[in-house]
Enzyme design. Structure first.
Site, PDB file in Angstrom:
ATOM      1  CB  CYS A   9     -19.720 -57.311  54.568  1.00 41.14           C
ATOM      2  SG  CYS A   9     -20.506 -58.641  55.669  1.00 41.14           S
ATOM      3  CB  THR A  51     -23.833 -56.767  54.644  1.00 43.53           C
ATOM      4  OG1 THR A  51     -23.296 -56.869  56.065  1.00 43.53           O
ATOM      5  CG2 THR A  51     -24.632 -55.331  54.483  1.00 43.53           C
ATOM      6  CB  ALA A 105     -24.463 -54.147  50.682  1.00 44.58           C
ATOM      7  CB  THR A 129     -26.918 -58.368  60.461  1.00 49.06           C
ATOM      8  OG1 THR A 129     -27.913 -57.173  60.271  1.00 49.06           O
ATOM      9  CG2 THR A 129     -26.343 -57.876  61.958  1.00 49.06           C
TER      10      THR A 129
END
Length: 182
Positions: free
Chosen positions: A167, A170, A164, A6
């Site tokens: 990672c 994410t 995003a 996350t």
């Protein structure tokens, strides 16, 4: 503590405070869910909170945090005092100590990170981020904060989109909550 799966960011800018998170939930190397909601409004929307880590642990911590605020009984909301009290309990209580999560909490005046190691951090800048993509989102947000035309909402959204892209834990299913600063 490092949590995969996350990215959560909190930003205060131009009279608004935003907490935002991506929606990806992973178990090992598998994406289990892409649209999880990792942020909550607490105390009738006066406080925003986001978490990285175990969902059930985070919900327990949200509840404990609300209890700490309500325990004062004077109707005033002091998230700094509540955060310190929660961090002390989290670190010393035998059951709470086992909870695996990190939290960002924000009201109209403050942004705080609370960890199970007893840390309560108020960022030097009006930006803080946690989770596996936290450093990417944080770096992007610091750069975006210099653009006077971007709102807190836009900075949070753009920063999480960058995280995003970089990672693998994410995604770009982003949920944002916003409150007006006093």
């Amino acid at each position: 503590m490092s949590f995969k799966g996350t990215t959560v960011i909190a930003i205060k800018k131009n009279g608004k405070t935003v907490v935002a998170a991506d929606g990806q939930v992973t178990f090992g190397h598998t994406v289990l869910k892409s649209n999880a909601i990792k942020i909550r409004k607490l105390l009738n929307g006066k406080i925003l909170a986001g978490f990285a880590g175990s969902t059930s642990d985070a919900i327990t911590l949200f509840e404990k945090f609300e209890e700490k605020i309500k325990a004062k009984g004077d109707g005033l909301i002091d998230i700094k005092r509540a955060a310190v009290d929660l961090a002390k309990d989290w670190r010393s209580d035998k059951i709470l100590h086992k909870l695996e999560a990190m939290m960002l909490v924000a009201d109209s005046n403050n942004i705080l990170l609370i960890s199970g190691t007893g840390d309560v951090v108020e960022p030097e800048e009006d930006v803080i981020s946690i989770g596996s993509g936290g450093n990417y989102a944080y770096s992007a947000a610091l750069a975006y904060m210099e653009n006077k035309k971007l709102s807190a909402f836009e900075v949070a959204l753009r920063s999480l989109k960058i995280a995003a892209r970089v990672c693998i834990y994410t995604n770009s299913n982003i949920v944002l909550e916003e409150i007006e600063n006093e």
